[in-house]
Scaffold this motif. Structure first.
Motif, PDB file in Angstrom:
ATOM      1  N   CYS B  81       0.830  -1.202   0.000  1.00 45.87           N
ATOM      2  CA  CYS B  81       0.000   0.000   0.000  1.00 45.87           C
ATOM      3  C   CYS B  81       0.866   1.254   0.000  1.00 45.87           C
ATOM      4  CB  CYS B  81      -0.876   0.040   1.244  1.00 45.87           C
ATOM      5  SG  CYS B  81      -2.208  -1.131   1.221  1.00 45.87           S
ATOM      6  N   LEU B  82       1.940   1.232   0.775  1.00 41.87           N
ATOM      7  CA  LEU B  82       2.774   2.429   0.869  1.00 41.87           C
ATOM      8  C   LEU B  82       3.412   2.756  -0.472  1.00 41.87           C
ATOM      9  CD1 LEU B  82       4.479   1.984   4.338  1.00 41.87           C
ATOM     10  CD2 LEU B  82       2.643   3.531   3.713  1.00 41.87           C
ATOM     11  N   VAL B  83       3.922   1.727  -1.157  1.00 46.18           N
ATOM     12  CA  VAL B  83       4.529   1.963  -2.468  1.00 46.18           C
ATOM     13  C   VAL B  83       3.500   2.591  -3.408  1.00 46.18           C
ATOM     14  CG1 VAL B  83       5.473   0.838  -4.504  1.00 46.18           C
ATOM     15  CG2 VAL B  83       6.209   0.119  -2.231  1.00 46.18           C
ATOM     16  N   LEU B  84       2.307   2.000  -3.425  1.00 41.20           N
ATOM     17  CA  LEU B  84       1.272   2.509  -4.324  1.00 41.20           C
ATOM     18  C   LEU B  84       0.885   3.944  -4.008  1.00 41.20           C
ATOM     19  CD1 LEU B  84      -1.544  -0.058  -5.084  1.00 41.20           C
ATOM     20  CD2 LEU B  84      -0.158   1.268  -6.657  1.00 41.20           C
ATOM     21  N   ILE B  85       0.582   4.222  -2.740  1.00 43.50           N
ATOM     22  CA  ILE B  85       0.085   5.575  -2.467  1.00 43.50           C
ATOM     23  C   ILE B  85       1.165   6.625  -2.655  1.00 43.50           C
ATOM     24  CG2 ILE B  85      -1.846   4.942  -0.955  1.00 43.50           C
ATOM     25  CD1 ILE B  85      -0.078   5.926   1.369  1.00 43.50           C
ATOM     26  N   VAL B  86       2.416   6.265  -2.407  1.00 41.10           N
ATOM     27  CA  VAL B  86       3.460   7.271  -2.617  1.00 41.10           C
ATOM     28  C   VAL B  86       3.626   7.544  -4.108  1.00 41.10           C
ATOM     29  CG1 VAL B  86       5.926   7.706  -2.457  1.00 41.10           C
ATOM     30  CG2 VAL B  86       4.677   6.925  -0.476  1.00 41.10           C
ATOM     31  N   LEU B  87       3.721   6.472  -4.922  1.00 44.69           N
ATOM     32  CA  LEU B  87       3.912   6.684  -6.361  1.00 44.69           C
ATOM     33  C   LEU B  87       2.723   7.419  -6.975  1.00 44.69           C
ATOM     34  CD1 LEU B  87       5.560   3.384  -7.595  1.00 44.69           C
ATOM     35  CD2 LEU B  87       6.592   5.624  -7.218  1.00 44.69           C
ATOM     36  N   LEU B  88       1.518   6.915  -6.737  1.00 46.32           N
ATOM     37  CA  LEU B  88       0.339   7.519  -7.357  1.00 46.32           C
ATOM     38  C   LEU B  88       0.010   8.865  -6.736  1.00 46.32           C
ATOM     39  CD1 LEU B  88      -1.989   4.423  -7.795  1.00 46.32           C
ATOM     40  CD2 LEU B  88      -0.446   5.472  -9.424  1.00 46.32           C
ATOM     41  N   GLY B  89       0.033   8.906  -5.407  1.00 45.72           N
ATOM     42  CA  GLY B  89      -0.336  10.141  -4.716  1.00 45.72           C
ATOM     43  C   GLY B  89       0.601  11.286  -5.040  1.00 45.72           C
ATOM     44  N   ALA B  90       1.904  11.004  -5.092  1.00 47.58           N
ATOM     45  CA  ALA B  90       2.860  12.072  -5.352  1.00 47.58           C
ATOM     46  C   ALA B  90       2.665  12.636  -6.751  1.00 47.58           C
ATOM     47  CB  ALA B  90       4.283  11.551  -5.190  1.00 47.58           C
ATOM     48  N   SER B  91       2.545  11.742  -7.749  1.00 46.66           N
ATOM     49  CA  SER B  91       2.421  12.285  -9.105  1.00 46.66           C
ATOM     50  C   SER B  91       1.093  13.017  -9.276  1.00 46.66           C
ATOM     51  CB  SER B  91       2.598  11.180 -10.152  1.00 46.66           C
ATOM     52  OG  SER B  91       1.741  10.123  -9.886  1.00 46.66           O
ATOM     53  N   ALA B  92       0.030  12.490  -8.670  1.00 51.44           N
ATOM     54  CA  ALA B  92      -1.255  13.183  -8.788  1.00 51.44           C
ATOM     55  C   ALA B  92      -1.211  14.529  -8.084  1.00 51.44           C
ATOM     56  CB  ALA B  92      -2.368  12.311  -8.205  1.00 51.44           C
ATOM     57  N   GLY B  93      -0.679  14.552  -6.870  1.00 57.11           N
ATOM     58  CA  GLY B  93      -0.614  15.810  -6.133  1.00 57.11           C
ATOM     59  C   GLY B  93       0.224  16.836  -6.867  1.00 57.11           C
ATOM     60  N   TYR B  94       1.327  16.364  -7.444  1.00 56.67           N
ATOM     61  CA  TYR B  94       2.219  17.253  -8.184  1.00 56.67           C
ATOM     62  C   TYR B  94       1.501  17.880  -9.372  1.00 56.67           C
ATOM     63  CZ  TYR B  94       5.952  18.595 -11.355  1.00 56.67           C
ATOM     64  OH  TYR B  94       6.739  19.284 -12.220  1.00 56.67           O
ATOM     65  N   THR B  95       0.892  17.028 -10.206  1.00 61.04           N
ATOM     66  CA  THR B  95       0.224  17.543 -11.401  1.00 61.04           C
ATOM     67  C   THR B  95      -0.894  18.501 -11.042  1.00 61.04           C
ATOM     68  OG1 THR B  95       0.544  15.321 -12.197  1.00 61.04           O
ATOM     69  CG2 THR B  95      -0.667  16.797 -13.610  1.00 61.04           C
ATOM     70  N   ILE B  96      -1.664  18.138 -10.028  1.00 61.70           N
ATOM     71  CA  ILE B  96      -2.793  18.992  -9.663  1.00 61.70           C
ATOM     72  C   ILE B  96      -2.297  20.357  -9.192  1.00 61.70           C
ATOM     73  CG2 ILE B  96      -4.658  19.261  -7.981  1.00 61.70           C
ATOM     74  CD1 ILE B  96      -5.054  16.206  -8.226  1.00 61.70           C
ATOM     75  N   ALA B  97      -1.172  20.370  -8.488  1.00 61.51           N
ATOM     76  CA  ALA B  97      -0.657  21.638  -7.987  1.00 61.51           C
ATOM     77  C   ALA B  97      -0.053  22.473  -9.112  1.00 61.51           C
ATOM     78  CB  ALA B  97       0.391  21.376  -6.913  1.00 61.51           C
ATOM     79  N   ARG B  98       0.597  21.798 -10.099  1.00 63.37           N
ATOM     80  CA  ARG B  98       1.336  22.546 -11.113  1.00 63.37           C
ATOM     81  C   ARG B  98       0.505  22.911 -12.344  1.00 63.37           C
ATOM     82  NH1 ARG B  98       4.759  24.138  -7.994  1.00 63.37           N
ATOM     83  NH2 ARG B  98       6.934  23.469  -7.950  1.00 63.37           N
ATOM     84  N   TYR B  99      -0.316  22.017 -12.792  1.00 61.08           N
ATOM     85  CA  TYR B  99      -1.073  22.260 -14.037  1.00 61.08           C
ATOM     86  C   TYR B  99      -2.551  22.204 -13.736  1.00 61.08           C
ATOM     87  CZ  TYR B  99       3.524  20.909 -15.515  1.00 61.08           C
ATOM     88  OH  TYR B  99       4.877  20.812 -15.624  1.00 61.08           O
ATOM     89  N   SER B 100      -3.146  23.359 -13.474  1.00 61.74           N
ATOM     90  CA  SER B 100      -4.549  23.299 -13.070  1.00 61.74           C
ATOM     91  C   SER B 100      -5.454  23.441 -14.290  1.00 61.74           C
ATOM     92  CB  SER B 100      -4.845  24.372 -12.035  1.00 61.74           C
ATOM     93  OG  SER B 100      -4.688  25.638 -12.608  1.00 61.74           O
ATOM     94  N   ASN B 101      -5.478  22.392 -15.114  1.00 61.14           N
ATOM     95  CA  ASN B 101      -6.478  22.386 -16.185  1.00 61.14           C
ATOM     96  C   ASN B 101      -7.787  21.823 -15.642  1.00 61.14           C
ATOM     97  OD1 ASN B 101      -5.922  19.685 -15.966  1.00 61.14           O
ATOM     98  ND2 ASN B 101      -4.615  19.619 -17.772  1.00 61.14           N
ATOM     99  N   THR B 102      -8.821  21.829 -16.461  1.00 63.21           N
ATOM    100  CA  THR B 102     -10.153  21.453 -15.967  1.00 63.21           C
ATOM    101  C   THR B 102     -10.156  20.039 -15.409  1.00 63.21           C
ATOM    102  OG1 THR B 102     -10.814  22.605 -17.956  1.00 63.21           O
ATOM    103  CG2 THR B 102     -12.571  21.704 -16.577  1.00 63.21           C
ATOM    104  N   MET B 103      -9.506  19.129 -16.131  1.00 63.59           N
ATOM    105  CA  MET B 103      -9.538  17.741 -15.697  1.00 63.59           C
ATOM    106  C   MET B 103      -8.936  17.597 -14.301  1.00 63.59           C
ATOM    107  SD  MET B 103      -7.750  14.499 -17.489  1.00 63.59           S
ATOM    108  CE  MET B 103      -6.121  14.976 -16.961  1.00 63.59           C
ATOM    109  N   ASN B 104      -7.774  18.224 -14.112  1.00 63.30           N
ATOM    110  CA  ASN B 104      -7.129  18.110 -12.808  1.00 63.30           C
ATOM    111  C   ASN B 104      -7.967  18.731 -11.699  1.00 63.30           C
ATOM    112  OD1 ASN B 104      -5.014  16.733 -13.829  1.00 63.30           O
ATOM    113  ND2 ASN B 104      -3.657  18.503 -13.997  1.00 63.30           N
ATOM    114  N   LYS B 105      -8.631  19.842 -12.041  1.00 61.49           N
ATOM    115  CA  LYS B 105      -9.487  20.494 -11.035  1.00 61.49           C
ATOM    116  C   LYS B 105     -10.629  19.578 -10.635  1.00 61.49           C
ATOM    117  CE  LYS B 105      -8.803  25.369 -11.998  1.00 61.49           C
ATOM    118  NZ  LYS B 105      -9.254  26.353 -12.990  1.00 61.49           N
TER     119      LYS B 105
END
Lengths: 289, 277
Positions: B81-105
């Motif tokens: 679980c830790l491997v999954l949430i770090v890999l997925l969570g980090a990339s998702a959090g990063y993209t959402i913070a950096r590129y706020s297009n409609t989909m990410n919002k």
């Protein structure tokens, strides 16, 4: 084509996370809403649409109503107690006394242990024949007031509440402590110059600054308290009778009893019970800002 | 006069701390006392009588409760679980913070809303899905499920953190010829270590202690996690409080050690969630 995907992948990096979340959270949620209108037993291929029958059944069953009231009572009391205790401990352990760090560790410690295991530990503590709580009460001279609280319908829920407050005040305290440390010291200095006493400073400086901490504590605790499961299973297993059965325990029993449709309907009711106060509190606090 | 008042307040403070320490630690003392005791009803002699020390209860609990296997299962699930949430969570959090297009919002607001939904709601429909994908009694399905439940919290923390990070380093990396993804993976991801440690530590407690989901989807005894084995052990050994206490101690110890070693991260992690406001 592949190149284009590669070049633009950085914009869509939220998709893998969302996909996983969709498959294991949103899709089952939608599936559950559909299921709650059927009389499916969870195994057979037969599935008939029965409309709101499951919901009507829930509100007609006195046991179900009782689980709902128990859950609401608990969901109301637990966040209040945890926040009062957590805030009190935070104010107490924010003082300049020595050993406050050690005390914080002690208070936080139980919350890293499974609620199920801690439930069994408290069952051991509260045993009527030679339990530790009884020994302590006798030592202090209250021996006559001891009862096997977990065996009585009136008191069992209170014990569950106490055990949970004992176990989970730590995280609330830590969040309040973080809030306290973010209050600028100048505010206190100004208040002192203006002649404010301790209580006045608390009311006019500390509490308004703690609002974000308060909000997160109340909301997370309401959500947690309304779906309380592990400690109930360990302490009373819903008993005596059905006295401390909460909705999540009830859902588990109904789905194990081959009433999948009905169990999901109960889950939807729990969802509504959870969403209403959370949204209400969230709104109220947004407005105040 | 003032000094006297101060001293009184300080004394009261220490008395309060003494009582608090007693309330918080007494159950642990009793647990150790009973687990180490050979008498079958040790507390009837008073809580402070000299115990008849034995390690036998621990051996009974370890062997009969299959706690070793259970600890291994808990560890596997937690690690996955830790491997999954770090890999997925980090990339998702990063993209959402950096590129706020409609989909990410939209994705972010869905995550935020779902933070309000208690996980237990989904268990019954999940059971049918799990059966269809043959995920019942498997570790991988449990890992996917638990990490999905944890993702919103994770994405939220990562997004919060990335927003406070300067963009300069990533931009420098792209100028040096990195692709955007490489800039994230080679430059930003290592810099996110503080949140990663928070996410890992706080979440590992919740994965390790999970009972209400595991009880649905892990029904085979050889796959039981620690809380499940604990429950099974209590059912099979009612009244044998000595070995139940020993089992409880064994299953509590890993998280207690983790907490005592990494205390400051626990506290930082919770505080990070609280600055939301």
């Amino acid at each position: 084509m592949l190149k284009k995907i590669k070049a633009n992948y950085y914009k869509c990096m939220a998709l893998p996370a969302f996909l996983l979340f969709f498959c294991f959270f949103i899709y089952p949620l939608c599936l559950g809403i559909g299921m709650s209108f059927t009389n499916w037993d969870g195994v057979s291929a037969e599935k008939t649409f029965v409309g709101l029958w499951n919901f009507r059944e829930f509100f007609r069953d006195s046991r179900a109503i009782h689980t709902m009231l128990t859950t609401i009572k608990y969901g109301l009391l637990e966040p209040i107690c945890i926040n009062v205790v957590g805030l009190g401990l935070a104010l107490f352990l924010d003082s300049k006394l020595k050993m406050t760090n050690l005390m914080r560790t002690f208070v936080y410690l139980p919350s890293v242990i499974s609620a199920l295991v801690m439930g069994y530990v408290w069952q051991l503590m509260l045993r009527p024949d030679g339990g530790a709580v009884r020994q302590v009460m006798e030592f202090l001279g209250f021996g006559a007031h001891f009862k096997a609280w977990l065996a009585y319908p009136d008191s069992a829920l209170w014990i569950i509440l106490l055990v949970n407050v004992w176990q989970f005040s730590g995280p609330a305290m830590v969040i309040y402590l973080a809030g306290l440390q973010s209050v600028p010291q100048e505010l206190y200095e100004v208040a002192t110059i203006d002649g404010a006493g301790y209580l006045q400073k608390l009311k006019c400086v500390t509490f308004p600054m703690l609002k974000p901490a308060f909000q997160i504590n109340v909301i997370t605790n309401i959500i947690g308290a309304l779906s309380v499961h592990d400690s109930v299973v360990a302490l009373t297993d819903g008993g005596p009778g059905y006295a401390t059965e909460t909705i999540s325990v009830y859902i588990y029993r109904m789905s194990a009893g081959a009433r999948a449709g009905y169990a999901t309907a109960v889950a939807i009711i729990l969802l509504l019970i959870t969403m209403l106060p959370t949204i209400f509190i969230y709104r109220a606090m947004q407005k105040e800002r | 006069m003032k000094g006297y008042k101060n001293r009184l307040r300080r004394t009261l403070g220490y008395i309060g701390m003494g009582i608090l320490a007693f309330i918080m630690l007494f159950p642990f003392y009793v647990l150790c006392y009973v687990a180490l005791n050979n008498r079958s009803n040790p507390l009837s002699q008073g809580v402070f009588a000299m115990p008849d020390i034995t390690a036998e209860n621990f051996i009974t609990a370890w062997q009969r409760g299959n706690l070793g296997g259970a600890a291994w299962n808990s560890f596997l699930i937690t690690a996955g679980c830790l491997v999954l949430i770090v890999l997925l969570g980090a990339s998702a959090g990063y993209t959402i913070a950096r590129y706020s297009n409609t989909m990410n919002k939209i994705i972010f607001s869905i995550f935020l809303c779902c933070m309000m939904v208690p996980g237990i709601i989904n268990t019954v429909p999940l059971y049918t899905i799990m059966r269809r994908i043959h995920g019942i009694n498997t570790h991988w399905a449990m890992i996917l499920l638990l990490s999905a439940n944890r993702l919103p919290y994770c994405v939220f923390l990562y997004k919060q953190f990335v927003e406070s990070m300067p963009r300069d380093l990533e931009e420098a990396a792209t100028l040096d010829g990195c692709s955007r993804f490489q800039a994230y993976w080679l430059v930003t991801f290592p810099l996110m270590k503080p949140v990663t440690s928070t996410v890992v530590i706080i979440s590992s407690v919740s994965f390790w202690n999970n009972y209400s989901q595991a009880v649905f989807f892990l029904q085979e005894k050889s796959l039981y996690t620690l809380p499940l084995s604990m429950k099974q052990f209590v059912l099979e050994n009612t009244k044998n409080w000595n070995s139940i206490s020993a089992a409880a101690l064994i299953s509590a110890v890993p998280m207690v050690i983790l907490f005592l070693c990494l205390q400051k991260y626990f506290i930082k992690g919770l505080a990070a969630g609280a600055v939301k406001g």
